[in-house]
Design an enzyme around this catalytic site. Structure first.
Site, PDB file in Angstrom:
ATOM      1  N   ARG A 126     -42.991 -77.862  13.547  1.00 14.11           N
ATOM      2  CA  ARG A 126     -42.499 -77.637  14.902  1.00 14.11           C
ATOM      3  C   ARG A 126     -43.479 -78.254  15.905  1.00 14.11           C
ATOM      4  O   ARG A 126     -44.512 -78.792  15.528  1.00 14.11           O
ATOM      5  CB  ARG A 126     -42.318 -76.124  15.166  1.00 14.11           C
ATOM      6  N   GLY A 127     -43.142 -78.125  17.206  1.00 10.15           N
ATOM      7  CA  GLY A 127     -43.953 -78.773  18.245  1.00 10.15           C
ATOM      8  C   GLY A 127     -43.368 -80.157  18.469  1.00 10.15           C
ATOM      9  O   GLY A 127     -43.122 -80.906  17.512  1.00 10.15           O
ATOM     10  N   ALA A 128     -43.145 -80.488  19.749  1.00  2.00           N
ATOM     11  CA  ALA A 128     -42.426 -81.729  20.065  1.00  2.00           C
ATOM     12  C   ALA A 128     -43.049 -82.960  19.399  1.00  2.00           C
ATOM     13  O   ALA A 128     -42.350 -83.711  18.697  1.00  2.00           O
ATOM     14  CB  ALA A 128     -42.339 -81.890  21.585  1.00  2.00           C
TER      15      ALA A 128
ATOM     16  N   GLN B 125     -44.684 -67.867  18.376  1.00  2.00           N
ATOM     17  CA  GLN B 125     -45.607 -68.982  18.123  1.00  2.00           C
ATOM     18  C   GLN B 125     -46.995 -68.703  18.711  1.00  2.00           C
ATOM     19  O   GLN B 125     -47.983 -69.228  18.214  1.00  2.00           O
ATOM     20  CB  GLN B 125     -45.049 -70.289  18.719  1.00  2.00           C
TER      21      GLN B 125
ATOM     22  N   ASP C 197     -41.530 -80.113  26.141  1.00  2.54           N
ATOM     23  CA  ASP C 197     -40.672 -80.749  25.129  1.00  2.54           C
ATOM     24  C   ASP C 197     -39.907 -81.937  25.684  1.00  2.54           C
ATOM     25  O   ASP C 197     -39.450 -82.794  24.940  1.00  2.54           O
ATOM     26  CB  ASP C 197     -39.699 -79.735  24.543  1.00  2.54           C
TER      27      ASP C 197
ATOM     28  N   ASN D 118     -39.686 -76.494  28.327  1.00  2.00           N
ATOM     29  CA  ASN D 118     -40.697 -76.029  27.374  1.00  2.00           C
ATOM     30  C   ASN D 118     -40.207 -74.691  26.824  1.00  2.00           C
ATOM     31  O   ASN D 118     -39.169 -74.172  27.244  1.00  2.00           O
ATOM     32  CB  ASN D 118     -42.065 -75.894  28.059  1.00  2.00           C
ATOM     33  N   LYS D 119     -40.955 -74.156  25.890  1.00  2.00           N
ATOM     34  CA  LYS D 119     -40.566 -72.904  25.233  1.00  2.00           C
ATOM     35  C   LYS D 119     -40.127 -71.860  26.240  1.00  2.00           C
ATOM     36  O   LYS D 119     -40.782 -71.660  27.268  1.00  2.00           O
ATOM     37  CB  LYS D 119     -41.762 -72.404  24.409  1.00  2.00           C
TER      38      LYS D 119
HETATM   39  O1  MRU Z   1     -39.923 -74.301  19.315  1.00  2.00           O
HETATM   40  P1  MRU Z   1     -41.296 -74.871  19.244  1.00  2.00           P
HETATM   41  O2  MRU Z   1     -42.300 -73.936  18.653  1.00  2.00           O
HETATM   42  O3  MRU Z   1     -41.300 -76.221  18.570  1.00  2.00           O
HETATM   43  O4  MRU Z   1     -41.710 -75.102  20.767  1.00  2.00           O
HETATM   44  C1  MRU Z   1     -42.922 -75.722  21.037  1.00  2.00           C
HETATM   45  C2  MRU Z   1     -43.204 -75.870  22.478  1.00  2.00           C
HETATM   46  O5  MRU Z   1     -42.439 -75.433  23.314  1.00  2.00           O
HETATM   47  C3  MRU Z   1     -44.408 -76.663  22.844  1.00  2.00           C
HETATM   48  O6  MRU Z   1     -44.933 -76.237  24.069  1.00  2.00           O
HETATM   49  C4  MRU Z   1     -44.023 -78.137  22.951  1.00  2.00           C
HETATM   50  O7  MRU Z   1     -43.329 -78.555  21.822  1.00  2.00           O
HETATM   51  C5  MRU Z   1     -45.216 -79.005  23.153  1.00  2.00           C
HETATM   52  S1  MRU Z   1     -46.284 -78.947  21.744  1.00  2.00           S
HETATM   53  C6  MRU Z   1     -47.541 -80.007  21.914  1.00  2.00           C
END
Ligand code: MRU
Length: 340
Positions: free
Chosen positions: A49-51, A186, A227, A237-238
């Site tokens: 996970r994470g963009a 997370q 994201d 973002n999340k």
């Molecule tokens: O659903 P996730 O855990 O993938 O969400 C992650 C986020 O919202 C992060 O802030 C984003 O991906 C940037 S990570 C460097």
């Protein structure tokens, strides 16, 4: 392809391995990933996970398939399937576009080198954001962060957590408030794990405690990831990020987002054009992980579960990018579109 080693993804001895983030922090399990189906399943379950990291994972998988002799037509169709795995994080689409451009111009043999470049570039981008961001962190700062944006979400030191790690490396005497980040935790599971590894003093809080901490004067700035950033500076973002931005503005707390240029989508004029992923109702009715699974609501409780929300540019103090820190005036003048 050469061996590539990061905290949560490895390409080693012709095998792609993913650290199962669903099992963290209690179990560190590496899972082999050798097919589009397994990568899509891991992305959907947030095992990876994470963009930035999902884009890197998808690219490494395509490179591996090319090395195994999979032909151009099947690689195109693999890319199309991977693209559908998560709709909000534009890094996934950007990485796949780069891989497809290489495939179309130079054939499958070009994919391993392209994926390696994407991997190494992300490490460099993270380092640059960390350095630019750390300049904004005053000694003794108490920083609030949301979700997980560290080495588990990128190939490098991360985005917002990269800044935190760099401030710690510079001995700034920081303290971090970690939002647990409902519904998938997370922050509680992953950011706490990263703070411990970095040796950063931290306090885990429930998301709904942030406003109170700000009112008590205990938060000096908010740092979050992104994201997808629209051309006008709005960003997804999340889910929960928007409430933090509103609370930060009300309490006069600076609010920064930290992201590489690969998260900017110049084709999205503003936040209303960002697609928002809706996720399964059971994620809100309960929770699951290495500790087991529990449902605490009536099993058929109606649920609303958007994975992300959109924060308007007007609530952002600064956009910390790999190229430097953009102000509201920079962004209004089109600086984000000029990046891509
Ligand atoms: O659903 P996730 O855990 O993938 O969400 C992650 C986020 O919202 C992060 O802030 C984003 O991906 C940037 S990570 C460097």
């Amino acid at each position: 392809m050469n061996n590539l080693i990061a905290t949560s993804i490895k390409y080693q001895d012709d095998q792609l391995l993913v650290l199962d983030q669903y099992q963290l922090p209690h179990r560190e399990t590496w899972l082999p990933c050798d097919s589009v189906e397994s990568m899509v399943a891991m992305i959907r379950k947030l095992q990876i996970r994470g963009a930035p990291l999902i884009g890197i994972g998808a690219s490494l998988l395509l490179a591996r398939l090319a090395e195994q002799g999979v032909g151009p037509a099947q690689l195109e169709s693999a890319a199309a399937t991977l693209r559908e795995a998560r709709p909000t994080a534009v890094n996934l689409m950007n990485c796949l576009d780069r891989m497809l451009a290489a495939l179309r111009s130079d054939g499958p043999a070009a994919l391993p080198a392209t994926a390696e470049r994407i991997f190494h570039e992300d490490i460099e981008l993270c380092q640059r954001m960390a350095e630019h961001g750390a300049e904004l962190i005053a000694p003794g700062s108490r920083i609030l962060t949301h979700c997980n944006t560290g080495s588990l979400a990128t190939a490098g030191v991360g985005t917002a957590i990269g800044v935190i790690g760099e401030a710690q490396r510079q001995d700034k005497g920081i303290h971090v408030y970690v939002d647990e980040t409902r519904p998938l935790l997370q922050g509680g599971r992953l950011t706490s794990w990263e703070m411990r590894r970095l040796g950063v003093p931290y306090t885990l809080i429930c998301d709904n405690m942030a406003a109170m901490l700000m009112a008590q004067g205990k938060v000096d700035c908010v740092l979050v990831g992104a994201d997808r950033i629209a051309a006008n500076g709005d960003f997804a973002n999340k889910v929960g990020t928007y409430s933090l931005a509103v609370n930060a503005r009300y309490h006069g707390v600076p609010f920064y987002l930290v992201a590489p240029y690969t998260t900017v989508d110049p084709h999205c004029p503003d936040g209303s054009a960002i697609p928002i992923e809706q996720r399964a109702a059971d994620e809100v009715r309960g929770v699951g992980g290495s500790f087991g699974e529990v449902v605490w609501s009536p099993e058929d409780a109606p649920v609303y579960n958007p994975a992300f929300d959109v924060t308007p540019a007007g609530l952002v103090t600064g956009w910390i990018l790999d190229t430097g820190v953009l102000t509201t005036d920079d962004v209004a003048g089109g600086a984000l579109t000029a990046l891509r």
